[in-house]
Design an enzyme around this catalytic site. Structure first.
Site, PDB file in Angstrom:
ATOM      1  N   LYS A 111      34.080  41.064  41.815  1.00 13.43           N
ATOM      2  CA  LYS A 111      35.497  41.032  42.174  1.00 13.43           C
ATOM      3  C   LYS A 111      35.711  41.797  43.487  1.00 13.43           C
ATOM      4  CE  LYS A 111      36.141  38.812  38.443  1.00 13.43           C
ATOM      5  NZ  LYS A 111      36.516  39.251  37.134  1.00 13.43           N
TER       6      LYS A 111
ATOM      7  N   TRP B 161      41.829  39.924  29.809  1.00 16.47           N
ATOM      8  CA  TRP B 161      40.525  40.595  29.751  1.00 16.47           C
ATOM      9  C   TRP B 161      40.475  41.645  28.654  1.00 16.47           C
ATOM     10  CZ3 TRP B 161      36.883  37.802  31.466  1.00 16.47           C
ATOM     11  CH2 TRP B 161      37.064  36.996  32.595  1.00 16.47           C
TER      12      TRP B 161
ATOM     13  N   ASP C 141      37.678  49.324  31.900  1.00 21.54           N
ATOM     14  CA  ASP C 141      37.171  48.168  32.640  1.00 21.54           C
ATOM     15  C   ASP C 141      37.877  48.176  33.993  1.00 21.54           C
ATOM     16  OD1 ASP C 141      36.734  45.708  33.788  1.00 21.54           O
ATOM     17  OD2 ASP C 141      37.459  44.519  32.095  1.00 21.54           O
TER      18      ASP C 141
HETATM   19  C1  LIG Z   1      36.122  39.019  35.805  1.00 25.11           C
HETATM   20  C2  LIG Z   1      36.419  40.078  34.846  1.00 25.11           C
HETATM   21  C3  LIG Z   1      35.599  40.295  33.719  1.00 25.11           C
HETATM   22  C4  LIG Z   1      34.419  39.411  33.352  1.00 25.11           C
HETATM   23  O1  LIG Z   1      33.432  39.376  34.284  1.00 25.11           O
HETATM   24  P1  LIG Z   1      32.174  38.381  34.167  1.00 25.11           P
HETATM   25  O2  LIG Z   1      31.204  38.991  35.113  1.00 25.11           O
HETATM   26  O3  LIG Z   1      32.638  37.021  34.578  1.00 25.11           O
HETATM   27  O4  LIG Z   1      31.701  38.390  32.782  1.00 25.11           O
HETATM   28  C5  LIG Z   1      35.934  41.337  32.888  1.00 25.11           C
HETATM   29  N1  LIG Z   1      36.988  42.124  33.126  1.00 25.11           N
HETATM   30  C6  LIG Z   1      37.805  41.933  34.203  1.00 25.11           C
HETATM   31  C7  LIG Z   1      38.972  42.827  34.416  1.00 25.11           C
HETATM   32  C8  LIG Z   1      37.538  40.911  35.092  1.00 25.11           C
HETATM   33  O5  LIG Z   1      38.337  40.714  36.149  1.00 25.11           O
END
Ligand SMILES: *Cc1c(COP(=O)(O)O)cnc(C)c1O
Length: 362
Positions: free
Chosen positions: A197, A103, A173
């Site tokens: 998530k 990511w 993030d």
């Molecule tokens: C899933 C995830 C993303 C991307 O998310 P989307 O909503 O699918 O674009 C970005 N960063 C992390 C750490 C993730 O687990």
């Protein structure tokens, strides 16, 4: 379980707390006497405004978000934030990124479109199985920010100590660890998280941004939707937001507050993850793929060391009623995502299954 639901170990979209789903079920046809579902409601209505305001207030309470930070609900999931961050925060056109896995690599690739990206630390040399030392990074004076992916969902690593950014703004993030433990918001300039998530349904990101980082002087070609100012000025109601996601996330915020807040949530998560990590540390067949001190409480990748055997375990686990244990192709093996909503019984049942598999396949 009452609804014959499965233990779903998916990395995302992932499990939501059952009491929250129950409440949603009760309200789905007629939200609190409004005569309609939240899915059918105007985002300009009084009743929705209250849902939005309460969601924000509960999140502020849960995380202790100071008044000089804005809370934004933005569509485009996590991926849009990979672009929005550099579009809005790159003033000098230079940013530092810590590369810890899939990511952060995606964030880096996107940021490179908008300016110079300096990778100040990386764990690429060992297939992203650890968090690099970030105590003395070489950060240029003109860097606009330092970016981390605080929990790498695929690789299963977590920052347990934030980088020393030498006074620069920290951007994080937190998608796969959002609300999994207490967070001192003031340590960050910007925190963002895709909600599917650890919180709610897919299709939205929560952005927590310090007010002084919200700029007006963006490249005039910046789409209006991509400016944090657009969302901040309109309380995330510039255009039609993902009303449903805001509603569901709001319920989860309240649920976590009622559980006892993030200290309590962390305690539960540590207790739950320990069951799995203790097993992996004692197993002769399975082993965790991350350095101990950097292990995630949320995403637990593990391997047998033999790809065929890994595939066989995944198959057997599915037959036994567990869902989504296959590891990401870049890491292989298995991965159990055990977010806030995964009950401890789910982890205990998984460990029983793995023990049994090991005994039968010794
Ligand atoms: C899933 C995830 C993303 C991307 O998310 P989307 O909503 O699918 O674009 C970005 N960063 C992390 C750490 C993730 O687990």
């Amino acid at each position: 379980m009452k609804y014959n639901r499965t233990f779903n170990f998916s990395a995302g979209p992932a499990m939501m707390p059952e009491p929250v789903l129950e409440e949603i079920k009760e309200e789905v046809l007629n939200y609190r006497g409004s005569g309609m579902s939240v899915m059918e409601m105007s985002h300009r209505s009084k009743v929705f405004q209250q849902i939005r305001d309460e969601a924000e207030a509960d999140l502020r309470k849960l995380m202790g978000i100071p008044d000089n930070y804005k809370v934004l609900f933005v569509q485009g999931g996590g991926t849009l934030q990979f672009a929005m961050v550099p579009m809005n925060l790159m003033k000098n056109g230079v940013a530092c990124y810590v590369e810890t896995g899939s990511w952060s690599k995606k964030a880096i690739a996107e940021a490179k479109k908008y300016g110079e990206v300096k990778i100040v630390a990386s764990s690429k040399d060992e297939n992203f199985s650890y968090i690099p030392d970030c105590s003395d990074l070489d950060i240029p004076d003109d860097a606009d920010y330092v970016y981390i992916c605080e929990n790498e969902t695929i690789n299963g690593t977590t920052f347990n100590k934030l980088p020393n950014t030498k006074g620069k703004v920290l951007v994080s993030d937190q998608s796969s660890m959002f609300l999994s433990r207490p967070c001192n918001v003031e340590d960050y300039g910007l925190i963002w998280a895709g909600v599917q998530k650890n919180v709610g349904p897919a299709g939205m990101a929560v952005v927590i941004i310090r007010e002084d980082l919200i700029r007006e002087d963006l490249d005039p070609k910046t789409p209006v939707y991509m400016s944090y100012k657009t969302h901040a000025d309109a309380d995330s109601l510039y255009n039609t937001p993902n009303c449903w996601a805001i509603y569901c996330c709001g319920k989860v915020f309240k649920y976590l507050l009622n559980l006892g807040g993030l200290e309590k949530v962390q305690e539960m998560n540590e207790d739950k993850a320990k069951v799995l990590y203790d097993f992996l540390d004692s197993s002769k067949l399975f082993k965790g793929s991350v350095r101990k001190e950097d292990r995630s409480l949320m995403n637990v990748p593990f391997v047998t060391g033999d790809a065929d055997k890994d595939a066989d375990v995944v198959k057997a686990s599915t037959e036994a009623g567990f869902n989504n244990l296959k590891g990401h192709k870049s890491v292989g093996g298995l991965r159990a995502s055990i977010y806030n909503a995964m009950p401890k019984e789910g982890v205990e049942a998984l460990v029983e299954f793995l023990k049994d598999y090991e005994a039968k396949n010794a």
